[in-house]
Write a protein that holds these residues in place. Structure first.
Motif, PDB file in Angstrom:
ATOM      1  N   ARG A  63      52.259  28.821  -9.196  1.00  0.00           N
ATOM      2  CA  ARG A  63      51.106  29.636  -9.609  1.00  0.00           C
ATOM      3  C   ARG A  63      51.180  30.023 -11.093  1.00  0.00           C
ATOM      4  O   ARG A  63      50.635  31.032 -11.496  1.00  0.00           O
ATOM      5  N   ASP A 205      43.312  32.193  -4.404  1.00  0.00           N
ATOM      6  CA  ASP A 205      44.754  32.097  -4.609  1.00  0.00           C
ATOM      7  C   ASP A 205      44.996  30.659  -5.063  1.00  0.00           C
ATOM      8  O   ASP A 205      44.955  29.732  -4.263  1.00  0.00           O
ATOM      9  N   TYR A 340      44.235  38.174  -5.239  1.00  0.00           N
ATOM     10  CA  TYR A 340      44.580  36.797  -4.889  1.00  0.00           C
ATOM     11  C   TYR A 340      45.981  36.433  -5.348  1.00  0.00           C
ATOM     12  O   TYR A 340      46.403  36.797  -6.424  1.00  0.00           O
ATOM     13  N   GLY A 341      46.659  35.749  -4.467  1.00  0.00           N
ATOM     14  CA  GLY A 341      47.999  35.293  -4.785  1.00  0.00           C
ATOM     15  C   GLY A 341      49.060  36.338  -4.541  1.00  0.00           C
ATOM     16  O   GLY A 341      50.231  36.115  -4.793  1.00  0.00           O
TER      17      GLY A 341
END
Ligand SMILES: [Cu+2]
Length: 342
Positions: A63, A205, A340-341
């Motif tokens: 990410r 995400d 998100y994530g």
């Protein structure tokens, strides 16, 4: 008979201890990515050994997006500047006990995921600290002189500045384009370049998966396969995601030697945007097939919490490392104000 046995034993001894062979006496030191120090006087598969080791965390890479140093040109255009440094003498423990001579962009395989918005000016300062000549060849649209093919950049500090307008929208690989190309790619000189549309995609995400292979014995066949370099990594360290949350994967196939790769998701289907150049998906499927440098964007949401595999449905690849797990957690936040994530 006795004579025959004696001769046989004699031949066996010669085969096990060939006359004139000398053990490798120089002791080499490796520091593994778990911090252990390994000393060996044994044979090292790769003759190019060094004490420099590469640290790589596939979970961090997953990410991690590099948006560059941002400024504005006089006409208001956004300028994004990046520095990418090539090396070709590092050693990485790609699987327990398997050390591989990796060639890196910014110290990792894959190199950094570079990200810009369509129409931005991308300026990449390339420094080649390797021994061999290297370049960066970006897939996408740019002038011929910025293609990273006919302008080899010399080692030991050679420099080149790549500059072009980001486009088209999508997910594109970048890689070294010096001959023999296969060698420069399989050792690890590649990464991902994402061009976002001016009107952003919906929040999600987001993650990057580079499908790659490792030919650790140099016979032009891969011994290991992976999503993001380390075989089996996401199986042993499942990717934590939330139910009812949009997941977006930028997937790029960089496997050499094998003509195809594929990506199968369990318990779900995904929308697929080939090359990511369109905002309307082309497929709704649980399986895509990818040839070399073929890539795209996958989007999906899991409805039911639990553990789901994702892997190559070319089973040889999954059994040699290209397999992972999504751990889908219950989304306690609901779908409002999701971070998100997280
Ligand atoms: Cu190269």
């Amino acid at each position: 008979m006795i004579l025959a046995i004696t001769i046989l034993i004699g031949i066996s001894v010669i085969m096990i201890f060939p006359i004139g062979s000398q053990a490798q006496t120089e002791e080499n030191i490796f520091v593994t990515h778990s911090g252990a120090v390994v000393k060996t006087t044994g044979e090292v598969l790769d003759p190019l050994y060094t004490s420099a080791t590469v640290e790589f965390d596939p979970m961090e890479y997953l990410r991690d997006f590099n948006y560059g140093r941002i400024s504005q040109l006089e006409d208001g255009t956004v300028l994004r500047e990046y520095t990418i440094i090539a090396n070709d003498d590092e050693i990485m423990e790609v699987s327990p006990g398997i050390f591989y001579n990796v060639w890196t962009f910014n110290g990792t395989v894959p190199g950094p995921t570079i990200r810009a918005t369509e129409g931005d000016i991308v300026r990449v300062k390339f420094i080649n600290n390797g021994e061999k000549e290297h370049t960066i060849h970006f897939h996408g649209i740019h002038p011929a002189g910025m293609d990273g093919v006919f302008e080899p950049v010399g080692g030991n500090g050679g420099q080149f500045v790549y500059e072009f307008e980001a486009g088209p929208v999508g997910v594109h690989p970048y890689h070294c384009h010096v001959m023999p190309l296969e060698e420069h790619i399989v050792h690890g000189l590649y990464g991902v370049f994402i061009v976002d549309p001016k009107e952003e995609r919906p929040p999600a995400d987001e993650m990057v998966m580079v499908l790659n292979g490792l030919d650790t014995d140099f016979d032009t066949e891969n011994n290991f396969y992976a999503a993001n370099t380390i075989p089996f990594y996401y199986q042993h360290h499942p990717i934590q995601i939330n139910a009812n949350e949009l997941i977006r994967i930028y997937v790029v196939n960089m496997v050499e030697f094998d003509p195809i790769n594929n990506f199968h998701l369990h318990g779900n289907l995904y929308k697929y945007y080939p090359t990511g150049t369109d905002i309307v998906p082309s497929f709704y499927t649980d399986m895509i097939t990818l040839s070399q440098t073929e890539r795209g964007i996958m989007e999906f949401e899991y409805q039911y919490p639990g553990k789901y595999l994702f892997h190559a449905h070319k089973v040889e690849f999954s059994e040699k490392g290209w397999v992972g797990i999504f751990m889908v957690n219950e989304n306690k936040e609901g779908t409002e104000d999701v971070k998100y994530g997280s």
